[in-house]
Scaffold this motif. Structure first.
Motif, PDB file in Angstrom:
ATOM      1  N   GLU A 206       0.888  -1.040   0.122  1.00 52.50           N
ATOM      2  CA  GLU A 206      -0.104   0.126  -0.113  1.00 52.50           C
ATOM      3  C   GLU A 206       0.938   1.103   0.019  1.00 52.50           C
ATOM      4  O   GLU A 206       0.288   2.276  -0.643  1.00 52.50           O
ATOM      5  N   GLN A 207       2.325   1.265   0.657  1.00 56.47           N
ATOM      6  CA  GLN A 207       2.792   2.419   0.726  1.00 56.47           C
ATOM      7  C   GLN A 207       3.612   2.563  -0.320  1.00 56.47           C
ATOM      8  O   GLN A 207       4.242   3.762  -0.693  1.00 56.47           O
ATOM      9  N   LYS A 210       1.304   0.233  -4.624  1.00 55.78           N
ATOM     10  CA  LYS A 210      -0.044   0.458  -5.277  1.00 55.78           C
ATOM     11  C   LYS A 210      -0.143   1.718  -5.854  1.00 55.78           C
ATOM     12  O   LYS A 210      -0.820   1.701  -7.096  1.00 55.78           O
ATOM     13  N   VAL A 251      -6.812  -6.723  -1.152  1.00 60.63           N
ATOM     14  CA  VAL A 251      -6.638  -5.273  -1.392  1.00 60.63           C
ATOM     15  C   VAL A 251      -5.671  -4.911  -2.592  1.00 60.63           C
ATOM     16  O   VAL A 251      -5.682  -3.682  -3.110  1.00 60.63           O
ATOM     17  N   CYS A 252      -5.277  -6.066  -3.324  1.00 62.29           N
ATOM     18  CA  CYS A 252      -4.453  -6.061  -4.357  1.00 62.29           C
ATOM     19  C   CYS A 252      -5.079  -6.858  -5.626  1.00 62.29           C
ATOM     20  O   CYS A 252      -4.687  -7.866  -5.779  1.00 62.29           O
TER      21      CYS A 252
END
Length: 467
Positions: A206-207, A210, A251-252
């Motif tokens: 996420e950091q 993404k 989430v991905c």
């Protein structure tokens, strides 16, 4: 008294598809080993290339049957793990079977380019770049990506590795992530030094991945050092990994592939002890079950099989030079080679290989110890996998018209790199620069370079990729 042939036939289900005896001499894949020994002498290292292709095809068929049988929705792809054997003839044989490549060193990138120049590797071939990555390795990966190798995929081993690709990759690229597995309970530490901690996987995505349009996280890598074994440890680690895949997949959406490292074992005994089809199906069932429970699509699967691909293609043959009775019951047969220098896993890991006499199958047998030529007390072989003893035909030098020969089989993986064949090293990690220190007549320290760090050119020559 029974003969050596009687001993082997009574101990194992012998002959096998791989080993037979004709005129009291051993044949390996119907190869006349004694004829090769008479032509080339000993010690002798053999590689039977057709076995490499047959191993790949066997594994592909097990997965095909398993996927069809349980209705698994993902696809299967086979990758060859080059560190098992980097030799050009091995890699070329593997590539005949529509496989992909897994790398572990920046020197592997020279192999990729050499195979591409020969038309053996295309820019669409998956190059799965594993391992902890020094600057040189990240640089070579980036060069391949920027040169249009669209499926060259760095597998992130450390959270800060991705920063290099942010700064240097120009083309759109897929990345993977290796998760740090727990080691086997008897290991000296708890968690593998390689890979991303489970707790860091989602934050890293996420950091740092993404929001960069150049990168897509498409693969999650799982490696167990013990290989695929029917143990509670293996199934527990696989289940934990698949649950983490599901959490990350939620989430991905680009994450659609898992890569299973730590492959299928080879036979280290004549007697078959491993049900390959069953194990493949259980791996598929485990992944399928957890994905269904989590409501996540079943991933495509890559496997990285190194030892399985090349191990059973190799054999190492010695002649017995002499025998020594060191006390009332310890009879030594002395070989014309060394276990430490030729088959280092027998010394470092207590690895057992299939050991059989090449000739003398009609003779009586003796319990013996096998000794190597080095002066090291550890240079011996005195136990088989199935029994803490070694038996070979007896020798009668005054009457024998030929020396006694002994073969070690399924020695095709890792032994050359671990023993430093020609100057290569494990995972192609180069020999370091060597500096000599001295004092001059005034007592001042001096230093001079004896040898520079090993280069890719020297390794490529040793491995057969260049003249």
């Amino acid at each position: 008294m029974d003969t050596y042939h009687d001993l082997i036939s009574q101990t194992f289900d012998f002959p096998t598809q791989e080993f037979q005896v004709e005129q009291n001499e051993l044949r390996f894949h119907d190869i006349d080993l004694m004829a090769l020994v008479e032509k080339h002498g000993t010690p002798l290292r053999l590689t039977y290339l057709p076995k490499i292709s047959s191993q790949i095809q066997r594994a592909k068929e097990w997965f095909r049957v398993g996927i069809e049988k349980i209705g698994y929705q993902g696809k299967y792809s086979y990758a060859y793990c080059t560190k098992a054997s980097h030799f050009s003839f091995v890699v070329e044989e593997a590539l005949k079977n529509n496989v992909h490549i897994e790398t572990s060193s920046w020197f592997d990138m020279s192999i990729i380019r050499a195979m591409h120049a020969k038309g053996k590797v295309s820019k669409d071939t998956f190059i799965i770049c594993n391992g902890f990555k020094p600057e040189e390795y990240k640089y070579e990966i980036t060069r391949l990506i920027n040169d249009g190798f669209v499926n060259c995929m760095p597998i992130l081993d450390s959270p800060n590795e991705v920063e290099y690709y942010h700064d240097n990759v120009r083309e759109k690229c897929n990345v993977g992530m290796r998760l740090a597995s727990d080691e086997e309970p008897r290991f000296q530490f708890y968690t593998s030094r390689l890979g991303i901690r489970y707790a860091d996987a989602i934050p890293l995505y996420e950091q740092k991945i993404k929001d960069d349009p150049r990168f897509e996280l498409t693969m999650l890598h799982y490696f167990i050092n013990t290989g695929i074994k029917d143990t509670s440890y293996y199934w527990s680690e696989l289940s934990r990994f698949v649950h983490q895949y599901c959490a990350l997949r939620k989430v991905c959406p680009t994450l659609k592939t898992i890569d299973i490292g730590g492959g299928l074992p080879i036979q280290t005994s004549i007697q078959k002890e491993y049900d390959y089809q069953y194990m493949v199906e259980e791996v598929l069932r485990t992944i399928q079950r957890i994905c269904q429970e989590e409501g996540v699509p079943e991933p495509d699967i890559f496997t990285e099989f190194g030892i399985f691909t090349v191990g059973e293609s190799g054999a190492t043959i010695y002649s017995i030079l002499d025998e020594k009775l060191q006390n009332d019951k310890e009879l030594w047969y002395m070989i014309d080679g060394s276990f430490i220098t030729n088959l280092p896993d027998t010394w470092a890991l207590n690895q057992r290989f299939i050991m059989l006499a090449l000739n003398g199958w009609n003779k009586q047998y003796k319990k013996i110890q096998l000794g190597g030529l080095t002066c090291d007390s550890q240079d011996y072989y005195n136990a088989e996998k199935h029994i803490y003893q070694v038996f070979l035909p007896e020798r009668k030098p005054a009457k024998d018209d030929k020396p006694l020969y002994v073969g070690f089989f399924h020695t095709g993986a890792y032994q050359e790199s671990l023993s430093g064949y020609g100057g290569i090293k494990h995972c192609l990690i180069p020999a370091p620069k060597m500096v000599i220190l001295d004092r001059d007549e005034n007592g001042n320290l001096t230093d001079r370079v004896f040898a520079e760090e090993q280069t890719s050119d020297s390794m490529m020559r040793i491995l057969g990729y260049s003249a």
